[in-house]
Scaffold this motif. Structure first.
Motif, PDB file in Angstrom:
ATOM      1  N   PRO A 117       9.052   0.038 -17.658  1.00 49.16           N
ATOM      2  CA  PRO A 117       8.858   1.488 -17.801  1.00 49.16           C
ATOM      3  C   PRO A 117       9.274   2.013 -19.175  1.00 49.16           C
ATOM      4  N   ARG A 202       2.834   2.822 -12.348  1.00 51.09           N
ATOM      5  CA  ARG A 202       3.404   2.180 -11.159  1.00 51.09           C
ATOM      6  C   ARG A 202       2.343   2.066 -10.062  1.00 51.09           C
ATOM      7  N   LEU A 203       1.438   3.050 -10.008  1.00 48.15           N
ATOM      8  CA  LEU A 203       0.464   3.108  -8.906  1.00 48.15           C
ATOM      9  C   LEU A 203      -0.788   2.288  -9.138  1.00 48.15           C
TER      10      LEU A 203
ATOM     11  N   ASP B  94       8.278  -1.589  -3.481  1.00 43.60           N
ATOM     12  CA  ASP B  94       8.381  -0.173  -3.132  1.00 43.60           C
ATOM     13  C   ASP B  94       7.212   0.289  -2.244  1.00 43.60           C
ATOM     14  N   ASP B 142       0.767  10.605   0.455  1.00 43.39           N
ATOM     15  CA  ASP B 142      -0.065  11.083  -0.654  1.00 43.39           C
ATOM     16  C   ASP B 142      -1.424  11.499  -0.111  1.00 43.39           C
ATOM     17  N   PRO B 143      -1.661  12.805   0.061  1.00 41.06           N
ATOM     18  CA  PRO B 143      -2.932  13.249   0.652  1.00 41.06           C
ATOM     19  C   PRO B 143      -4.154  12.880  -0.186  1.00 41.06           C
ATOM     20  N   LEU B 144      -3.957  12.525  -1.466  1.00 41.55           N
ATOM     21  CA  LEU B 144      -5.086  12.107  -2.307  1.00 41.55           C
ATOM     22  C   LEU B 144      -5.347  10.603  -2.214  1.00 41.55           C
ATOM     23  N   TRP B 145      -4.466   9.866  -1.496  1.00 38.06           N
ATOM     24  CA  TRP B 145      -4.592   8.420  -1.242  1.00 38.06           C
ATOM     25  C   TRP B 145      -4.386   7.548  -2.488  1.00 38.06           C
ATOM     26  N   THR B 146      -4.165   8.162  -3.650  1.00 37.50           N
ATOM     27  CA  THR B 146      -4.075   7.381  -4.886  1.00 37.50           C
ATOM     28  C   THR B 146      -2.944   6.354  -4.810  1.00 37.50           C
ATOM     29  N   ALA B 147      -1.822   6.753  -4.239  1.00 37.61           N
ATOM     30  CA  ALA B 147      -0.662   5.860  -4.159  1.00 37.61           C
ATOM     31  C   ALA B 147      -0.871   4.728  -3.157  1.00 37.61           C
ATOM     32  N   ARG B 151      -2.957   0.030  -6.062  1.00 39.80           N
ATOM     33  CA  ARG B 151      -1.958  -0.853  -6.669  1.00 39.80           C
ATOM     34  C   ARG B 151      -2.640  -2.112  -7.208  1.00 39.80           C
ATOM     35  N   ARG B 249       8.643  -3.398 -11.128  1.00 39.33           N
ATOM     36  CA  ARG B 249       9.595  -2.873 -12.119  1.00 39.33           C
ATOM     37  C   ARG B 249       8.998  -1.753 -12.955  1.00 39.33           C
ATOM     38  N   GLN B 250       7.685  -1.539 -12.796  1.00 40.72           N
ATOM     39  CA  GLN B 250       7.025  -0.405 -13.422  1.00 40.72           C
ATOM     40  C   GLN B 250       7.696   0.912 -13.100  1.00 40.72           C
ATOM     41  N   GLY B 251       8.292   1.014 -11.919  1.00 40.11           N
ATOM     42  CA  GLY B 251       8.445   2.278 -11.262  1.00 40.11           C
ATOM     43  C   GLY B 251       9.426   3.236 -11.844  1.00 40.11           C
ATOM     44  N   ALA B 252       8.952   4.432 -12.136  1.00 36.18           N
ATOM     45  CA  ALA B 252       9.843   5.587 -12.165  1.00 36.18           C
ATOM     46  C   ALA B 252      10.099   5.916 -10.699  1.00 36.18           C
ATOM     47  N   ALA B 254       9.790   7.715  -7.466  1.00 38.29           N
ATOM     48  CA  ALA B 254       8.687   8.612  -7.065  1.00 38.29           C
ATOM     49  C   ALA B 254       9.249   9.933  -6.549  1.00 38.29           C
TER      50      ALA B 254
END
Lengths: 254, 254
Positions: A117, A202-203, B94, B142-147, B151, B249-252, B254
């Motif tokens: 990140p 991340r997504l 995650d 996530d109502p937009l389903w993106t998450a 991946r 390990r990307q993750g900020a 959420a």
């Protein structure tokens, strides 16, 4: 460096703008972009969308400081909805109230998967201007936003990529027929560029030429056929597009 | 014709499978695909995802006959989430409850914009198998389903494209570690291939190599690290992928 994608008599090329002419680039996404030596006069070239992305992703809940209380959320736009400066935005006859959203866009330069990140901003090649055209009526009817965001020509991008710009407070001005419809600063976004990129990367995997639209800090601008819409960002230039009516003969009845 | 994309000593090629060896194709999306004359032994080749799409779109509300009462809806998956047969599906640490969905996919052969609805099926190059891996927990949040859908590695596709198959009742079988988890026919989908393509092509431009996932007619199959997941479709072969744990390990946060 100002990185452009141009159509010319020899085909389509990436090029840097050298003040009076274009200098062709072999590959702007290479670790050290190399000029081929070819020079092209602006009179013989037409600017295209500066990238042909495989991913176009935008930020929801990122239109102002109040949105920082909401969880971050992202949406995808169809990659082929991208058009360049001067290309017509086509308003389908089955669309509802359609608006322009002027946004700063990150142009990804290399793959983000497996990048830590803290190092993600090093994957950004530069910045450009995007118009996140949105059918507000369809957005209301389709909770996934797919029907609102991805129509053909709904993502004008350009006029070019600036690689050296590093400022958090860029002024975005949207005009319709030359009249200012919106003026706001990227400093007004709920999340900064690093937070946005960390969330999106991340997504999903991002790679060379992909676009991350960072959100519209100003009010939307309704569009009608016959309008000329412009999005100008300090230091990045102006993205201008005519708006045309389009008969969506594709349509099965929804 | 069975159209494959393969990695081999000479690089990456499209090829047709000729029973005992691959015959390299210059461009499978050309109006009349042409063989280059090069032949490649299967022992010297590895199957890749049969396309590198710019658009991957799936159908929501299309898992069974009851869904025909709901309006059609579509969602985008990140194009770079596509992986080929044998590639690992990486379950991020995650992610929540993650499932496999076995689906028939349309492979688009040419641009759909400005094609009349009645002629859209002529834009389809062929059919392939897709696994629409989905994080159900993220889909809830996530109502937009993106998450949930995009991946890295969440869209296994392959093993190849069949261009001649024309049947509405293809059996889809999903296995986990060799045990059947789901079996259903595409005849059970709420909408047929023509309706799906007409709906999607109205909402977004599609072009060569793009994928339209048509919906999962059978139950989902939960996935855990260490599993081997397979999706088999009559006449199209089997798409198999190992499932691995992955440290995101990307993750900020959420």
């Amino acid at each position: 460096m100002r990185v452009c994608r141009i159509a010319h008599a020899g085909g389509t090329s990436y090029a840097s703008w050298e003040g009076e002419e274009f200098a062709e680039l072999a590959d702007p996404f290479a670790p050290r972009p190399r000029h081929t030596g070819a020079r092209i006069s602006p009179a013989a070239a037409r600017l295209l969308a500066p990238v042909e992305p495989r991913t176009v992703v935008g930020m929801a809940h990122n239109t102002g400081a109040a949105d920082s209380a909401l969880p971050p959320a992202a949406f995808l736009k169809a990659a082929r909805s991208v058009v360049g400066p001067g290309a017509a935005v086509r308003l389908p006859d089955d669309a509802g109230r359609t608006v322009a959203e002027g946004e700063l866009a990150l142009v990804i330069g290399r793959e983000t998967t497996d990048v830590r990140p803290a190092d993600l901003l090093s994957c950004v090649l530069g910045l450009t201007v995007a118009n996140d055209v949105t059918d507000r009526s369809a957005q209301h009817d389709d909770p996934l936003w797919t029907a609102a965001k991805s129509r053909h020509t709904f993502t004008p991008v350009g006029p070019w990529i600036e690689t050296g710009l590093d400022r958090a407070d860029l002024q975005i001005t949207v005009t319709v027929n030359g009249v200012e419809a919106s003026r706001a600063s990227t400093a007004g976004l709920a999340r900064d560029l690093g937070e946005i990129l960390a969330y999106v990367a991340r997504l999903m995997p991002l790679g060379p030429g992909d676009l991350v639209l960072t959100g519209a800090p100003g009010p939307e601008a309704p569009l009608r056929a016959g309008d000329a819409v412009g999005v100008r960002i300090d230091g990045l230039g102006e993205l201008g597009n005519p708006v045309e009516a389009w008969h969506a003969r594709q349509g099965a009845a929804a």
